[in-house]
Write an enzyme that holds these catalytic residues in place. Structure first.
Site, PDB file in Angstrom:
ATOM      1  N   ASP A  31       0.821  -1.217   0.000  1.00 48.51           N
ATOM      2  CA  ASP A  31       0.000   0.000   0.000  1.00 48.51           C
ATOM      3  C   ASP A  31       0.852   1.263   0.000  1.00 48.51           C
ATOM      4  O   ASP A  31       0.544   2.245  -0.681  1.00 48.51           O
ATOM      5  CB  ASP A  31      -0.903   0.037   1.245  1.00 48.51           C
ATOM      6  CG  ASP A  31      -2.026  -0.982   1.122  1.00 48.51           C
ATOM      7  OD1 ASP A  31      -2.115  -1.634   0.062  1.00 48.51           O
ATOM      8  OD2 ASP A  31      -2.795  -1.100   2.093  1.00 48.51           O
ATOM      9  N   TYR A  34       2.097   2.128  -3.390  1.00 52.09           N
ATOM     10  CA  TYR A  34       1.003   2.685  -4.187  1.00 52.09           C
ATOM     11  C   TYR A  34       0.779   4.147  -3.803  1.00 52.09           C
ATOM     12  O   TYR A  34       0.707   5.035  -4.657  1.00 52.09           O
ATOM     13  CB  TYR A  34      -0.280   1.867  -3.969  1.00 52.09           C
ATOM     14  CG  TYR A  34      -1.438   2.360  -4.801  1.00 52.09           C
ATOM     15  CD1 TYR A  34      -1.705   1.808  -6.046  1.00 52.09           C
ATOM     16  CD2 TYR A  34      -2.241   3.412  -4.352  1.00 52.09           C
ATOM     17  CE1 TYR A  34      -2.752   2.283  -6.827  1.00 52.09           C
ATOM     18  CE2 TYR A  34      -3.286   3.892  -5.125  1.00 52.09           C
ATOM     19  CZ  TYR A  34      -3.534   3.323  -6.364  1.00 52.09           C
ATOM     20  OH  TYR A  34      -4.564   3.801  -7.134  1.00 52.09           O
ATOM     21  N   ILE A  81     -35.316  -5.664 -19.728  1.00 49.62           N
ATOM     22  CA  ILE A  81     -35.526  -7.071 -20.087  1.00 49.62           C
ATOM     23  C   ILE A  81     -36.914  -7.481 -19.642  1.00 49.62           C
ATOM     24  O   ILE A  81     -37.367  -7.098 -18.569  1.00 49.62           O
ATOM     25  CB  ILE A  81     -34.521  -8.010 -19.380  1.00 49.62           C
ATOM     26  CG1 ILE A  81     -33.116  -7.416 -19.390  1.00 49.62           C
ATOM     27  CG2 ILE A  81     -34.500  -9.365 -20.044  1.00 49.62           C
ATOM     28  CD1 ILE A  81     -32.092  -8.328 -18.744  1.00 49.62           C
ATOM     29  N   LYS A 119     -28.597 -11.995 -12.664  1.00 54.49           N
ATOM     30  CA  LYS A 119     -29.221 -10.681 -12.750  1.00 54.49           C
ATOM     31  C   LYS A 119     -28.842  -9.904 -11.494  1.00 54.49           C
ATOM     32  O   LYS A 119     -29.363 -10.161 -10.400  1.00 54.49           O
ATOM     33  CB  LYS A 119     -30.740 -10.800 -12.877  1.00 54.49           C
ATOM     34  CG  LYS A 119     -31.394  -9.448 -13.130  1.00 54.49           C
ATOM     35  CD  LYS A 119     -32.821  -9.604 -13.606  1.00 54.49           C
ATOM     36  CE  LYS A 119     -33.426  -8.280 -14.056  1.00 54.49           C
ATOM     37  NZ  LYS A 119     -33.384  -7.239 -13.051  1.00 54.49           N
ATOM     38  N   GLU A 176     -23.608  -3.335 -14.563  1.00 57.75           N
ATOM     39  CA  GLU A 176     -24.296  -3.013 -13.321  1.00 57.75           C
ATOM     40  C   GLU A 176     -23.296  -2.529 -12.278  1.00 57.75           C
ATOM     41  O   GLU A 176     -22.308  -3.221 -11.997  1.00 57.75           O
ATOM     42  CB  GLU A 176     -24.994  -4.292 -12.814  1.00 57.75           C
ATOM     43  CG  GLU A 176     -26.077  -4.047 -11.824  1.00 57.75           C
ATOM     44  CD  GLU A 176     -27.435  -3.773 -12.491  1.00 57.75           C
ATOM     45  OE1 GLU A 176     -27.479  -3.585 -13.729  1.00 57.75           O
ATOM     46  OE2 GLU A 176     -28.432  -3.736 -11.760  1.00 57.75           O
ATOM     47  N   LYS A 317     -36.714 -14.648 -12.600  1.00 56.67           N
ATOM     48  CA  LYS A 317     -36.501 -14.155 -11.233  1.00 56.67           C
ATOM     49  C   LYS A 317     -36.520 -15.265 -10.195  1.00 56.67           C
ATOM     50  O   LYS A 317     -36.940 -16.391 -10.467  1.00 56.67           O
ATOM     51  CB  LYS A 317     -37.609 -13.160 -10.906  1.00 56.67           C
ATOM     52  CG  LYS A 317     -37.575 -11.924 -11.763  1.00 56.67           C
ATOM     53  CD  LYS A 317     -37.031 -10.781 -10.973  1.00 56.67           C
ATOM     54  CE  LYS A 317     -37.501  -9.458 -11.557  1.00 56.67           C
ATOM     55  NZ  LYS A 317     -37.377  -8.380 -10.627  1.00 56.67           N
ATOM     56  N   CYS A 417     -38.551 -10.316  32.985  1.00 56.95           N
ATOM     57  CA  CYS A 417     -38.714 -11.357  31.975  1.00 56.95           C
ATOM     58  C   CYS A 417     -40.187 -11.737  31.820  1.00 56.95           C
ATOM     59  O   CYS A 417     -40.847 -12.051  32.813  1.00 56.95           O
ATOM     60  CB  CYS A 417     -37.891 -12.574  32.390  1.00 56.95           C
ATOM     61  SG  CYS A 417     -38.167 -14.004  31.351  1.00 56.95           S
ATOM     62  N   CYS A 420     -40.690 -15.437  33.290  1.00 57.40           N
ATOM     63  CA  CYS A 420     -40.535 -15.840  34.692  1.00 57.40           C
ATOM     64  C   CYS A 420     -40.508 -14.669  35.666  1.00 57.40           C
ATOM     65  O   CYS A 420     -40.445 -14.883  36.871  1.00 57.40           O
ATOM     66  CB  CYS A 420     -39.266 -16.684  34.861  1.00 57.40           C
ATOM     67  SG  CYS A 420     -37.747 -15.735  34.813  1.00 57.40           S
ATOM     68  N   CYS A 435     -32.509 -12.330  30.530  1.00 57.06           N
ATOM     69  CA  CYS A 435     -33.206 -12.672  31.760  1.00 57.06           C
ATOM     70  C   CYS A 435     -32.179 -13.244  32.735  1.00 57.06           C
ATOM     71  O   CYS A 435     -31.332 -14.033  32.354  1.00 57.06           O
ATOM     72  CB  CYS A 435     -34.270 -13.712  31.444  1.00 57.06           C
ATOM     73  SG  CYS A 435     -34.879 -14.553  32.910  1.00 57.06           S
TER      74      CYS A 435
HETATM   75  S1  IVH Z   1     -28.844  -7.191 -20.137  1.00 53.27           S
HETATM   76  C1  IVH Z   1     -30.963  -6.081 -23.635  1.00 53.27           C
HETATM   77  N1  IVH Z   1     -27.755  -8.566 -18.195  1.00 53.27           N
HETATM   78  O1  IVH Z   1     -31.622  -5.673 -15.420  1.00 53.27           O
HETATM   79  C2  IVH Z   1     -30.862  -6.380 -22.218  1.00 53.27           C
HETATM   80  N2  IVH Z   1     -29.190  -6.764 -17.612  1.00 53.27           N
HETATM   81  O2  IVH Z   1     -34.253  -4.638 -17.196  1.00 53.27           O
HETATM   82  C3  IVH Z   1     -30.130  -5.341 -21.488  1.00 53.27           C
HETATM   83  N3  IVH Z   1     -29.412  -6.408 -15.189  1.00 53.27           N
HETATM   84  O3  IVH Z   1     -31.610  -2.559 -14.881  1.00 53.27           O
HETATM   85  C4  IVH Z   1     -29.778  -5.717 -20.122  1.00 53.27           C
HETATM   86  N4  IVH Z   1     -28.077  -8.028 -14.573  1.00 53.27           N
HETATM   87  O4  IVH Z   1     -29.161  -3.275 -15.261  1.00 53.27           O
HETATM   88  C5  IVH Z   1     -28.573  -7.547 -18.511  1.00 53.27           C
HETATM   89  N5  IVH Z   1     -26.689  -9.852 -16.570  1.00 53.27           N
HETATM   90  C6  IVH Z   1     -27.500  -8.840 -16.913  1.00 53.27           C
HETATM   91  C7  IVH Z   1     -28.117  -8.034 -15.918  1.00 53.27           C
HETATM   92  C8  IVH Z   1     -28.972  -7.001 -16.318  1.00 53.27           C
HETATM   93  C9  IVH Z   1     -28.835  -7.043 -14.156  1.00 53.27           C
HETATM   94  C10 IVH Z   1     -30.364  -5.280 -15.035  1.00 53.27           C
HETATM   95  C11 IVH Z   1     -30.078  -4.094 -15.887  1.00 53.27           C
HETATM   96  C12 IVH Z   1     -31.403  -3.400 -15.968  1.00 53.27           C
HETATM   97  C13 IVH Z   1     -32.342  -4.546 -15.854  1.00 53.27           C
HETATM   98  C14 IVH Z   1     -32.909  -4.852 -17.201  1.00 53.27           C
END
Ligand code: IVH
Length: 678
Positions: A31, A34, A81, A119, A176, A317, A417, A420, A435
């Site tokens: 560190d 750096y 999506i 996701k 993301e 999901k 308590c 008791c 207690c």
């Molecule tokens: S692809 C054409 N891949 O999900 C599709 N989106 O409604 C474009 N998200 O808020 C998105 N993980 O940020 C894709 N592995 C992933 C993802 C991802 C999370 C989120 C994205 C957006 C929402 C899409």
């Protein structure tokens, strides 16, 4: 070396270290090294502002606050999506069937190739690189127009400021920004220590940080990033598949999540959904599902879009881990170890895959911090097998009276308590209240008995979990003293208990009557009194009665006994029920040799109240009183909860009975003389 060359070299080195540390999890320089290079670069740039380039690591610390974010027009829209609402495996089948239909495939055709990814539950950002340099970062906004968050995004160490390898004229990377769970925990711990508000969840942490107008604040919040796609691209040879795009992004220096597979057909997608579902809670970041994407880019283009959603991708999901519901009441639970836990009774809500009706509030500090009250709307979280908890209140929905005061007051910690009636103890600086009726409290019964019988305590062989459960549930045993009154028929009547083992158990119980003082003290299960402390206490006090009547100050004179331990001991013996159980144990014939006090650390009489009853063999009443008072003790006329000792002689009457009933130590003249000598 010319300043410009040196600055370039410093930038490259520092970014190499950054990438190794933040993306590859490797520390390749100390560190201090750096820091030294970083300071050198910053000085060079201060002296020669023209040397500060957009990819300088010095820009990662933030800078002055903005008045507002500029709007960014996405040249390639940021799509969302479609979500497959069916959280079971059939969600994967439905997606695959639709793709096959839209591509005109029949049952005879080979399975479609997909990439399955996680996701991530954070905030989508688009990163624009021109000739290899990060020039702009934007939020999704409405998909067409987002906000320019470049200065905030630069503070995310995992995001390269300059691409590795070839530098195409334009490359937009989408992914993301998120806050990892360990970073979220650390951040919140620090906030709490500073008395500042904590973040509700990692997603809010990420979104709130990126949308901070003061980049220096964003820099202080630890964010991470995963790349998962592309926006506008010019002068870059686009791979033929999405899987290869991800590999190429990793080669450019982006973190790409390793939990991704190429899947053939619905079965493999469903298997990924299931496998990641199993891993969900052990991942270091939150996900709310998985994403399936058709792998071949040409097929993606053929499938195209409906409104803002591509036909070639779907989000599959998992059941939500956080839901809103209403608090019906706040109740108090007593755990096996006496821990007092506030629990919210909820209007039933389906969260994390089950219906939840109670959620823990952990302890009264948490309850106060979160300020949860009956009638409140709250966020409830249930992740995996972890017990459901109340995350936070939705303040706008709190029921109020006229005049804008909350309808319900705060719920305070009870003084005693609920199981008791013993006093509740909450040591300074500790979060958990407990207690103090350890030997008597029904909630702690099983635990107290198991501890009492354990090898290093009273060593009752054969008295394990299963038997204790049955003895307690069958109503045969309530306190350890009841063990000594068990009959053969009671024990032999237990489930799967042979006559021989029943007799063995009774023999073991009988043998334990011959105890030692350290074992007996340890067996009582006084909070914070382990085996070693029990030995110290026995050695220093010499007799149980001296220990039972010692004050906190006196106890603290014993080596290794601090204020916390001393308070636990005094609290324990102050509970009449605990004293009753000890009296019952003695009455049942539990004994131990009592020694003379080694050292003279505890003065046994100071501040103690004595009651004299009956005729003592040699001392007259007044003589005894004088002796006691000359050593700092007091003599009272009647026995009460405040009496420390009853000195009983011949023909002692109701005072003796009362002392026994209250569990107050009864001594004879010889023992009084012993005390006086100390
Ligand atoms: S692809 C054409 N891949 O999900 C599709 N989106 O409604 C474009 N998200 O808020 C998105 N993980 O940020 C894709 N592995 C992933 C993802 C991802 C999370 C989120 C994205 C957006 C929402 C899409």
């Amino acid at each position: 070396m010319a300043a410009a060359d040196r600055a370039r070299w410093l930038r490259e080195e520092l970014e190499r270290y950054n990438h190794a540390y933040y993306v590859c999890d490797q520390s390749i320089v100390p560190d201090a090294e750096y820091d030294a290079l970083f300071l050198e670069l910053r000085e060079l740039e201060t002296e020669n502002p023209e040397l500060c380039t957009p990819d300088s690591p010095t820009l990662r610390v933030g800078g002055a606050p903005l008045a507002e974010f500029q709007t960014v027009h996405h040249r390639v829209p940021m799509l969302s999506i479609r979500t497959e609402t069916d959280t079971t495996v059939s969600g994967a089948e439905a997606f695959d069937a639709r793709i096959r239909r839209e591509l005109g495939l029949t049952a005879e055709d080979a399975p479609v190739e997909y990439v399955a990814e996680l996701k991530f539950d954070g905030l989508a950002v688009s990163l624009r690189y021109e000739h290899g340099l990060l020039v702009q970062a934007a939020t999704r906004g409405d998909g067409e127009r987002g906000e320019d968050v470049t200065r905030n995004v630069r503070t995310i160490r995992q995001i390269p400021l300059r691409l590795q390898g070839d530098a195409p004229p334009v490359l937009e990377v989408r992914g993301e920004a998120y806050m990892s769970r360990p970073d979220f925990e650390k951040f919140n711990q620090r906030q709490r220590a500073l008395g500042k508000p904590a973040l509700v969840n990692p997603r809010n942490g990420a979104a709130g940080s990126i949308r901070q107008l003061d980049p220096a604040l964003c820099a202080r919040r630890p964010l991470s990033f995963f790349a998962y796609g592309l926006g506008e691209v010019a002068g870059w040879s686009l791979p033929a598949t999405h899987g290869e795009v991800l590999d190429a992004l990793a080669a450019c220096g982006f973190p790409v999540c390793q939990h991704r597979i190429i899947a053939h057909g619905a079965q493999e997608l469903a298997a990924f959904h299931q496998a990641m579902g199993g891993m969900r809670d052990s991942l270091p970041f939150d996900i709310d599902g998985v994403v399936y994407k058709v792998n071949t880019i040409a097929l993606q283009q053929q499938l195209g879009f409906v409104t803002r959603e591509p036909r070639w991708a779907v989000a599959h999901k998992y059941p939500a881990e956080e839901m809103l519901t209403t608090v019906e009441a706040i109740e108090v639970q007593v755990g096996r170890t006496g821990a007092i836990t506030p629990v919210a009774r909820l209007v039933p809500v389906f969260v994390g895959g089950v219906t939840v009706t109670n959620a823990t509030l952990h302890n009264f500090d948490e309850l106060e911090r979160k300020d949860v009250r009956p009638g409140d709307t709250v966020i409830v979280r249930r992740a995996g097998d972890v017990i459901p908890e109340v995350v936070s209140v939705v303040p706008e929905r709190r029921p109020m009276r006229d005049g804008n005061a909350p309808l319900h007051p705060r719920v305070a910690m009870p003084a005693s308590c609920p199981e008791c009636g013993s006093a509740i103890e909450k040591p300074e600086g500790e979060a958990i209240a407990r207690c103090t009726g350890g030997l008597y409290c029904p909630a702690q019964r099983k635990q107290a008995l198991l501890h009492f019988a354990s090898r290093r305590a009273m060593d009752i062989e054969g008295l394990g979990d299963r038997i204790v459960d049955q003895l307690v549930e069958g109503g045969h045993v309530r306190t350890p003293a009841d063990l000594y009154h068990l009959g053969l028929d009671q024990v032999a009547g237990l489930d799967r208990m042979a006559a021989k083992s029943a007799q063995n158990l009774l023999d073991a119980i009988a043998r334990s009557r011959d105890a030692t003082l350290p074992r007996f003290i340890f067996a009582l299960g006084i909070r914070n009194v382990g085996e070693a402390t029990a030995k110290d206490l026995a050695r220093q006090c010499g007799t149980l009665d001296i220990l039972m009547t010692a004050s906190e100050e006196q106890l603290q004179q014993i080596p290794d006994v601090g204020p916390v331990v001393a308070a636990s001991i005094v609290h324990f013996f102050a509970q009449p029920h605990n004293r009753e159980v000890i009296a019952a144990l003695r009455a049942a014939g539990v004994t131990w040799p009592e020694g003379v006090v080694a050292g003279n650390t505890v003065s046994a009489l100071a501040g103690k109240t004595f009651v004299l009853t009956g005729t003592l063999p040699s001392l007259g009443r007044d003589e005894a009183r004088d002796l006691i008072e000359s050593r700092g003790g007091k003599v009272a006329g009647s026995v009460s909860g405040k009496t420390h000792y009853v000195v009983a002689g011949a023909e002692a009457g109701s005072k003796l009975e009362k002392a026994r009933a209250l569990g107050i130590p009864v001594i004879d003249e010889a023992q009084l003389m012993e005390l006086l000598k100390q």
